[in-house]
Design a protein around this motif. Structure first.
Motif, PDB file in Angstrom:
ATOM      1  N   LEU A   1      39.853  50.032  46.604  1.00 19.52           N
ATOM      2  CA  LEU A   1      39.986  49.088  45.498  1.00 19.52           C
ATOM      3  C   LEU A   1      41.152  48.137  45.726  1.00 19.52           C
ATOM      4  N   LEU A   2      42.238  48.647  46.303  1.00 14.02           N
ATOM      5  CA  LEU A   2      43.381  47.798  46.622  1.00 14.02           C
ATOM      6  C   LEU A   2      42.987  46.732  47.635  1.00 14.02           C
ATOM      7  N   GLU A   3      42.317  47.140  48.713  1.00 12.24           N
ATOM      8  CA  GLU A   3      41.941  46.196  49.762  1.00 12.24           C
ATOM      9  C   GLU A   3      40.911  45.183  49.293  1.00 12.24           C
ATOM     10  N   ARG A   4      40.083  45.575  48.317  1.00  9.23           N
ATOM     11  CA  ARG A   4      39.026  44.686  47.855  1.00  9.23           C
ATOM     12  C   ARG A   4      39.587  43.421  47.194  1.00  9.23           C
ATOM     13  N   GLN A   5      40.841  43.466  46.801  1.00  9.66           N
ATOM     14  CA  GLN A   5      41.439  42.295  46.147  1.00  9.66           C
ATOM     15  C   GLN A   5      41.928  41.244  47.141  1.00  9.66           C
ATOM     16  N   PHE A   6      41.841  41.556  48.421  1.00  5.58           N
ATOM     17  CA  PHE A   6      42.335  40.653  49.453  1.00  5.58           C
ATOM     18  C   PHE A   6      41.227  40.341  50.452  1.00  5.58           C
ATOM     19  N   PRO A   7      41.344  39.225  51.212  1.00  2.00           N
ATOM     20  CA  PRO A   7      42.432  38.252  51.148  1.00  2.00           C
ATOM     21  C   PRO A   7      42.305  37.324  49.942  1.00  2.00           C
ATOM     22  N   ILE A   8      43.412  36.713  49.597  1.00  5.18           N
ATOM     23  CA  ILE A   8      43.440  35.735  48.506  1.00  5.18           C
ATOM     24  C   ILE A   8      43.137  34.370  49.089  1.00  5.18           C
ATOM     25  N   ASP A   9      42.098  33.734  48.572  1.00  3.76           N
ATOM     26  CA  ASP A   9      41.636  32.486  49.197  1.00  3.76           C
ATOM     27  C   ASP A   9      41.811  31.261  48.322  1.00  3.76           C
ATOM     28  N   SER A  10      42.509  31.400  47.188  1.00  2.49           N
ATOM     29  CA  SER A  10      42.702  30.253  46.302  1.00  2.49           C
ATOM     30  C   SER A  10      43.944  30.462  45.454  1.00  2.49           C
ATOM     31  N   PRO A  11      44.702  29.398  45.184  1.00  3.81           N
ATOM     32  CA  PRO A  11      45.856  29.530  44.280  1.00  3.81           C
ATOM     33  C   PRO A  11      45.440  29.958  42.872  1.00  3.81           C
ATOM     34  N   ALA A  12      44.162  29.768  42.545  1.00  4.43           N
ATOM     35  CA  ALA A  12      43.663  30.147  41.224  1.00  4.43           C
ATOM     36  C   ALA A  12      43.182  31.594  41.176  1.00  4.43           C
ATOM     37  N   HIS A  13      43.393  32.329  42.264  1.00  2.00           N
ATOM     38  CA  HIS A  13      42.945  33.719  42.346  1.00  2.00           C
ATOM     39  C   HIS A  13      43.535  34.550  41.215  1.00  2.00           C
ATOM     40  N   ASN A  14      42.710  35.426  40.640  1.00  9.50           N
ATOM     41  CA  ASN A  14      43.162  36.298  39.560  1.00  9.50           C
ATOM     42  C   ASN A  14      43.375  37.704  40.110  1.00  9.50           C
ATOM     43  N   PHE A  15      44.623  38.062  40.318  1.00 16.37           N
ATOM     44  CA  PHE A  15      44.966  39.380  40.863  1.00 16.37           C
ATOM     45  C   PHE A  15      44.935  40.379  39.710  1.00 16.37           C
ATOM     46  N   LYS A  16      43.892  41.219  39.663  1.00 19.92           N
ATOM     47  CA  LYS A  16      43.628  42.021  38.471  1.00 19.92           C
ATOM     48  C   LYS A  16      44.443  43.303  38.399  1.00 19.92           C
ATOM     49  N   PHE A  17      44.561  44.015  39.502  1.00 23.19           N
ATOM     50  CA  PHE A  17      45.127  45.357  39.467  1.00 23.19           C
ATOM     51  C   PHE A  17      46.544  45.324  40.026  1.00 23.19           C
ATOM     52  N   LYS A  18      47.533  45.333  39.148  1.00 24.34           N
ATOM     53  CA  LYS A  18      48.914  45.158  39.561  1.00 24.34           C
ATOM     54  C   LYS A  18      49.713  46.458  39.557  1.00 24.34           C
ATOM     55  N   THR A  19      49.278  47.426  38.758  1.00 23.18           N
ATOM     56  CA  THR A  19      50.041  48.657  38.592  1.00 23.18           C
ATOM     57  C   THR A  19      49.171  49.874  38.878  1.00 23.18           C
ATOM     58  N   ALA A  20      49.820  51.020  39.053  1.00 22.06           N
ATOM     59  CA  ALA A  20      49.078  52.267  39.258  1.00 22.06           C
ATOM     60  C   ALA A  20      48.168  52.557  38.071  1.00 22.06           C
ATOM     61  N   ASN A  21      48.609  52.232  36.878  1.00 23.28           N
ATOM     62  CA  ASN A  21      47.792  52.470  35.687  1.00 23.28           C
ATOM     63  C   ASN A  21      46.526  51.632  35.704  1.00 23.28           C
ATOM     64  N   ASP A  22      46.608  50.396  36.215  1.00 26.19           N
ATOM     65  CA  ASP A  22      45.411  49.548  36.329  1.00 26.19           C
ATOM     66  C   ASP A  22      44.363  50.215  37.210  1.00 26.19           C
ATOM     67  N   TYR A  23      44.799  50.766  38.329  1.00 27.51           N
ATOM     68  CA  TYR A  23      43.871  51.420  39.255  1.00 27.51           C
ATOM     69  C   TYR A  23      43.307  52.696  38.635  1.00 27.51           C
ATOM     70  N   ALA A  24      44.150  53.458  37.953  1.00 32.07           N
ATOM     71  CA  ALA A  24      43.696  54.697  37.331  1.00 32.07           C
ATOM     72  C   ALA A  24      42.606  54.425  36.304  1.00 32.07           C
ATOM     73  N   LEU A  25      42.773  53.386  35.516  1.00 28.40           N
ATOM     74  CA  LEU A  25      41.773  53.047  34.504  1.00 28.40           C
ATOM     75  C   LEU A  25      40.441  52.700  35.148  1.00 28.40           C
ATOM     76  N   HIS A  26      40.474  51.937  36.224  1.00 26.89           N
ATOM     77  CA  HIS A  26      39.232  51.506  36.864  1.00 26.89           C
ATOM     78  C   HIS A  26      38.606  52.590  37.729  1.00 26.89           C
ATOM     79  N   LEU A  27      39.367  53.615  38.079  1.00 23.11           N
ATOM     80  CA  LEU A  27      38.813  54.737  38.833  1.00 23.11           C
ATOM     81  C   LEU A  27      38.493  55.914  37.925  1.00 23.11           C
ATOM     82  N   SER A  28      38.756  55.744  36.629  1.00 26.85           N
ATOM     83  CA  SER A  28      38.429  56.760  35.634  1.00 26.85           C
ATOM     84  C   SER A  28      39.168  58.076  35.883  1.00 26.85           C
ATOM     85  N   VAL A  29      40.456  57.971  36.232  1.00 22.76           N
ATOM     86  CA  VAL A  29      41.302  59.153  36.399  1.00 22.76           C
ATOM     87  C   VAL A  29      42.622  58.902  35.671  1.00 22.76           C
ATOM     88  N   HIS A  30      43.345  59.983  35.368  1.00 21.76           N
ATOM     89  CA  HIS A  30      44.666  59.832  34.760  1.00 21.76           C
ATOM     90  C   HIS A  30      45.636  59.313  35.815  1.00 21.76           C
TER      91      HIS A  30
END
Length: 299
Positions: free
Chosen positions: A195-224
């Protein structure tokens, strides 16, 4: 499960499903299939799909969902969302039932958000009785008939059949026989890295970097988040935060080297609300600031 490839349109991805004869079938909004016509008799890759899916599974096997695993030894109804990876490992030759695929646009977003089976952290699997199996099978058969018609409002009718299946599931209690595979930590760590790698590479200045924290990843992976942090540290020797920081720095250096974007554009594309935050982060990680790093590349 089925073999899928994804091709991008301007707004949503098309989903191409390959049947047992090698024929490809593409849906851009909604489609429905019989499981016995597709590749459900072996092992499907453990990955995230770019569509919602409802499956009536008739046949035995093991379903891997997020960090969980469950043995399916009787008919079951499965709800899959685009954010949580899953895989199917068949244990019987006979596999039948149905599945339908649809994009977020098929059901209004505000309604999807309130369907518990599709929520992050929700329970997606329901074992069903013979009576329920017959009723749900009849709904899928109606979908198969309707999808072939030229009726102007057929997608409205198909949507109603989907809602009937959803409401039938909401009347049931979710399956509670989940177990944790012996390699659960490795699986979670692998999903996090993917999931971390899927956010890269960034190809535009308008890119929306969604998952910034460990909690963001935990929510999207459905784990604590604590479970995610322990698994990643156990398997990789590094913390979740360290992995995120290192990957952001790697991308920041690449953008400074290979683009003419200004520092502010790079900062925003990497998820920093203010360029000053990016400068402080970059200096803490590299002992230099972004401007000096870029200048060192041309000196």
């Amino acid at each position: 499960m089925s073999t899928t490839t994804i091709t991008k349109n301007n707004r949503a991805a098309d989903v191409t499903v390959t049947d047992l004869n090698g024929n490809k079938h593409t849906t851009s909004l909604f489609n429905v299939y019989r499981r016995e016509d597709y590749l459900c008799r072996s092992h499907s890759a453990y990955s995230r799909r770019d569509y919602y899916k409802i499956s009536l599974i008739i046949g035995t096997g093991i379903l891997y969902y997020a960090e969980k695993g469950i043995e399916i030894n009787k008919p079951a109804l499965l709800f899959s969302n685009p954010n949580v990876p899953y895989a199917w490992e068949a244990s019987s030759e006979e596999q039948s039932g149905y599945f339908c695929l649809f994009k977020e646009d098929f059901i209004r977003h505000e309604e999807l958000a309130h369907i518990p089976m599709f929520k992050i952290g929700g329970e997606p699997l329901f074992f069903i009785s013979e009576t329920q199996q017959k009723f749900i099978s009849s709904l899928f058969e109606k979908m198969l008939d309707e999808i072939e018609t030229d009726y102007t409002f057929k997608h409205d009718l198909l949507r109603n059949y989907v809602y009937l299946i959803i409401h039938e599931a909401m009347k049931m209690h979710p399956a509670d026989a989940y177990f944790r595979p012996s390699n659960a930590s490795a699986r979670i760590a692998s999903l996090f890295m993917e999931l971390l790698e899927r956010q890269f590479p960034i190809d535009s200045p308008a890119h929306n970097f969604k998952f910034k924290t460990a909690n963001d990843y935990a929510l999207h992976l459905s784990v604590h988040v604590n479970h995610l942090n322990r698994a990643v540290k156990e398997v990789t020797g590094k913390t979740t935060t360290t992995h995120i920081s290192e990957r952001i720095i790697t991308e920041a250096k690449a953008l400074l080297r290979h683009t003419d974007w200004n520092i502010s554009e790079i900062a925003y594309s990497l998820g920093f609300d203010y360029p000053a935050y990016f400068n402080n982060f970059f200096k803490k990680q590299t002992n230099t600031n972004p401007k000096a790093y870029r200048q060192s590349l041309v000196d």
